[in-house]
Design an enzyme around this catalytic site. Structure first.
Site, PDB file in Angstrom:
ATOM      1  N   GLU A 184      10.102   5.294   0.304  1.00 51.57           N
ATOM      2  CA  GLU A 184       9.597   5.067  -0.777  1.00 51.57           C
ATOM      3  C   GLU A 184       8.093   3.864  -0.857  1.00 51.57           C
ATOM      4  O   GLU A 184       7.377   4.547  -1.384  1.00 51.57           O
ATOM      5  CB  GLU A 184      10.508   4.552  -1.966  1.00 51.57           C
ATOM      6  CG  GLU A 184      11.416   5.450  -2.298  1.00 51.57           C
ATOM      7  CD  GLU A 184      12.849   5.101  -2.608  1.00 51.57           C
ATOM      8  OE1 GLU A 184      12.901   4.251  -3.021  1.00 51.57           O
ATOM      9  OE2 GLU A 184      13.664   6.045  -3.089  1.00 51.57           O
ATOM     10  N   ASP A 206       9.195  -3.432  -3.465  1.00 58.42           N
ATOM     11  CA  ASP A 206       9.826  -2.346  -4.235  1.00 58.42           C
ATOM     12  C   ASP A 206      11.130  -2.660  -4.572  1.00 58.42           C
ATOM     13  O   ASP A 206      12.360  -2.404  -3.504  1.00 58.42           O
ATOM     14  CB  ASP A 206       9.789  -0.902  -3.155  1.00 58.42           C
ATOM     15  CG  ASP A 206      10.228   0.396  -3.902  1.00 58.42           C
ATOM     16  OD1 ASP A 206      10.618   0.151  -5.230  1.00 58.42           O
ATOM     17  OD2 ASP A 206      10.325   1.293  -3.228  1.00 58.42           O
TER      18      ASP A 206
END
Lengths: 621, 177
Positions: A184, A206
């Site tokens: 990600e 994140d």
């Protein structure tokens, strides 16, 4: 930015024949799909214009399955059959999952992985995730007007092999051709880096619904090189909700609520958390099924205070990643914020304080991962045209991979933060005379003791011809592909006997989770080192005893009775010491045995040299 | 283009076979090679071709990892000269070096037990400087001199320092979380 201009093997011969490819961000709280249209990455919306699909699946009594917004509506009504945050269960056993007691589900612990019992039967997290992916696939095919050539699915960078494998399995189950599993933060860096022509060192922070990743990347001329990644695969926005939920229970002095009330309170907690991002306080008013009334006001300060430890918890992986990359906070040019939870002001403040600069919040933290994944999918499927941006992703493995060796220790074969793809081989040998099989136990994690790492797989190499202990040469090769997935092969060098497996996760370990694995490993390093030293000495002592016993069997005739008795006494003493658990005394015992058998060893050496000269192979002796 | 798997790592990246390398040139050469062989570049090939390219991508990464770090680069250079600097074939280390190692080790352990982050940071800094000195000596020995055995001895010293630095880093990570 000056982009690489390289031969274009992946470029389509006929540019108008665009192949349909999407990027999917399969998130803990919501999921979404994006694609590249006219060289621009866009998110795919439903008929009502909504991009985010809540990651909620409702198994209905009539056999129907609802996904997304429809399922959210069913949450308080049918909590047991409405699964939220299924990502937390991926590749996990029941013992690995936090806050099980506040979940309204009926769990089944079956061999392999946990299951949730629903009105439609037992469902694995892989199956439930596949429903979400199926819904996204349907949306994409309706939107793009054709069958998909493939998809890039994103995973948290700190996902281990079992969690990655489970994600890939879910995509296959949903009928998607997986072009790549993409981390990600790396996907976010692609979207940010290409849009902003960024060059230099960047950190991606994140904080999603259930996972936290921190990746440090070096961006140079179209190359996205991950220098280090770290994280906590069980820390996210959900945990902030949970803190608030517990606080509400405590303040409102209500009895342990029913499943329905629990779900309503949890949904309320999330709504309050989101409201506090923009307001100084939020009301919490709810009439429970139990007849009790909740009437509270939550101030922003109180919420920040109760969740401060969670924010602090994210900074440890940040420091570890920087340390692994050999960098200081001031070396970082920009910090890209990803994940809905980074909207919380105190998270942004903490990050700004740590790095000494305001983080980059000019992109939509909910969408940037899917957009990056779509760009990568478009490239992988071969839709790039001459003149389009070209780039290369060099990602890493987040956690070390190793094998169990004698004494329950993990021998690291591939260290964390190795660039993918990577292969490493190591030679092992037999421990006992005539041993014809070898069992391998593959583990992932930073701790020294196997019991503290995640067990990934076990396999056996059989058919090794009987040889003296230590004579066989077994070469074990670990290979990790660009998806971060491991395969292992073992081969005996002399005979060519082989065994190989694609690692299929054995999930269900009662490990206290990847989350704290690295940190815990380091915290306990003192204990680990001491335990390791003891085990090594014990193994060494057993080896010495076995070798001496074998020598006595073979060449005992070289000794007189007194010499024989002296060696036997040293052996007996060492046997007693092994059980003492004292490393230094065992080492002394080994040394004493070596001294007692010094002359004997010299005489045997003479004999074996003579035998070798007479035409025998020295290994046989 | 395909990568000739028989090339030594220096030749593979077009670098002179020396300990002192141009790190930016190594990075550039690595990126350029991976741009050719990385699996992301070959999704359109047959599975047989993909697995052949995979072998090349693996070797390119192995070569890069080896040359990137001074310790493994020095070990590899010695290996090319037919010398195994491994600890298994260790000739006796100089007593004063071993003494220094013990002192370092005790200092790290003491700081760890006392949860003394400042002391550990100081140790990490001193270890980094020490490793820098040893690396500089290694460069003279490998690139200037013709005494590979002396270089092998220095490599073994660097191995000790490397391990200590790792342990210090782990201890620091444990304390600041």
């Amino acid at each position: 930015m000056a982009l690489l201009q390289i031969a274009e093997p992946g470029m389509s011969a006929a540019p108008h024949e665009r192949r349909l490819a999407i990027g999917i961000d399969l998130g803990t709280t919501h999921s979404l799909a994006a694609t590249v249209k006219n060289s621009v990455a866009v998110c795919l919306a439903d008929e009502e214009g909504r991009v985010l699909v809540p990651s909620v699946v409702h198994y209905r009594g009539d056999g129907g399955i609802e996904v997304g917004h429809a399922a959210v509506a069913a949450q308080p009504v049918d909590p047991r059959n409405t699964i939220v945050s299924v990502k937390r269960f991926m590749g996990r056993g029941l013992a690995d999952v936090a806050h099980v007691e506040t979940m309204p589900y009926v769990f089944e612990e079956t061999p392999g992985m946990l299951r949730l019992r629903t009105v439609q039967g037992g469902k694995t997290p892989v199956e439930i995730s596949a429903e979400i992916l199926r819904a996204l696939r349907a949306r994409a095919e309706a939107n793009l007007g054709g069958a998909l050539a493939g998809a890039v699915i994103t995973v948290p960078a700190y996902f281990d092999d079992a969690q990655r494998q489970a994600t890939k399995d879910a995509a296959r189950l949903a009928g998607l051709h997986v072009l790549r599993l993409l981390n990600e933060p790396t996907a976010a860096a692609v979207a940010y880096g290409l849009d902003n022509a960024a060059e230099g060192l960047y950190a991606v922070y994140d904080l999603g619904g259930g996972t936290f990743d921190l990746s440090i990347l070096k961006l140079t001329r179209g190359v996205f090189e991950v220098l280090a990644t770290n994280g906590n695969a069980a820390l996210g926005g959900d945990d902030f909700d949970h803190r608030l939920y517990c606080w509400i229970l405590d303040r409102a002095r209500i009895a342990p609520p029913s499943a329905t009330d629990t779900r309503r309170l949890q949904m309320k907690a999330r709504a309050i958390k989101e409201q506090l991002t923009v307001s100084d306080e939020a009301p919490c008013q709810l009439r429970l099924d139990s007849g009790e009334n909740v009437d509270l006001t939550v101030s922003r300060e109180a919420f920040f205070e109760m969740t401060r430890p969670l924010v602090q918890k994210t900074l440890a992986p940040v420091r570890r990643a920087l340390r692994d990359a050999g960098l200081a906070p001031q070396d970082i040019k920009g910090v890209v914020m990803v994940g809905g939870a980074t909207r919380m002001p105190h998270v942004q403040r903490a990050v700004a304080g740590f790095f000494g600069q305001e983080p980059l919040t000019n992109l939509d933290p909910d969408r940037v991962v899917a957009l990056g994944a779509a760009m990568q999918a478009n490239a992988l499927v071969g839709n790039r045209k001459a003149g389009d941006n070209d780039w290369l992703l060099l990602d890493v493995i987040p956690l070390s991979l190793g094998l169990e060796t004698m004494g329950g220790l993990s021998e690291k074969i591939i260290p964390r933060n190795s660039t993918l793809p990577v292969a490493r081989a190591q030679e092992f040998t037999t421990f006992k005379d005539g041993q014809t099989a070898m069992a391998f136990h593959v583990v992932q994690g930073e701790r020294e003791l196997v019991a503290d790492c995640r067990s990934l797989a076990r396999f056996e190499l059989r058919g090794i011809p009987p040889m003296t202990a230590g004579a066989a040469r077994i070469r074990v090769t670990f290979q990790v592909d660009a998806d971060g997935l491991l395969s292992v092969a073992a081969r005996e060098a002399r005979t060519g006997v082989e065994a190989s497996i694609l690692v299929r996760p054995s999930y269900g370990l009662t490990d206290d989770e990847i989350a704290g694995m690295l940190r815990a490993g380091i915290e306990r390093a003192g204990d680990d080192l001491a335990a390791r030293a003891l085990r090594e000495q014990q193994v060494e002592a057993e080896r010495a005893l076995e070798a001496t016993a074998r020598a006595l069997d073979a060449d005992g005739g070289l000794l007189d009775a007194e010499e024989h008795a002296r060696i036997a006494a040293a052996m007996e003493a060492l046997r007693i010491l092994i059980a003492s658990g004292e490393t230094a005394r065992i080492a002394a015992g080994i040394a004493a045995l070596a001294r007692a058998s010094e002359d004997f060893a010299a005489r045997r050496m003479d004999r074996s040299i003579r035998a070798a000269l007479a035409g025998h192979k020295i290994e046989e002796l | 283009m395909s990568v000739d798997l028989s090339l030594d790592y220096f030749t593979l990246f077009g670098l002179p076979r020396r300990f002192g390398i141009d790190e930016a040139a190594l990075d550039r050469a690595w990126h350029a090679l991976q741009a050719e062989v990385h699996p992301d570049r070959h999704t359109h090939l047959s599975s047989g071709e993909r697995s052949r390219m995979m072998q090349e991508a693996l070797r390119v990464n192995e070569a890069f990892a080896t040359l990137k770090k001074p310790l493994t680069r020095a070990q590899y250079l010695l290996e090319l000269l037919g010398i195994d600097a491994g600890i298994a074939t260790n000739t006796a280390m100089a007593p004063e070096f071993l003494m220094e190692q013990m002192e370092w080790r005790e200092a790290v352990e003491e700081a760890r037990l006392a949860s003394d982050i400042d002391a550990l940071e100081q140790l990490a800094l001193r270890l980094r400087m020490r490793a820098g000195e040893v690396t500089a000596r290694l460069k003279e020995q490998l690139d200037g001199g013709n005494d590979p055995d002396a270089a092998a001895d220095t490599v073994r010293r660097l191995m000790f320092l490397d391990k200590l630095r790792r342990e210090t880093g782990d201890a620091l990570s444990a304390l600041d979380s």
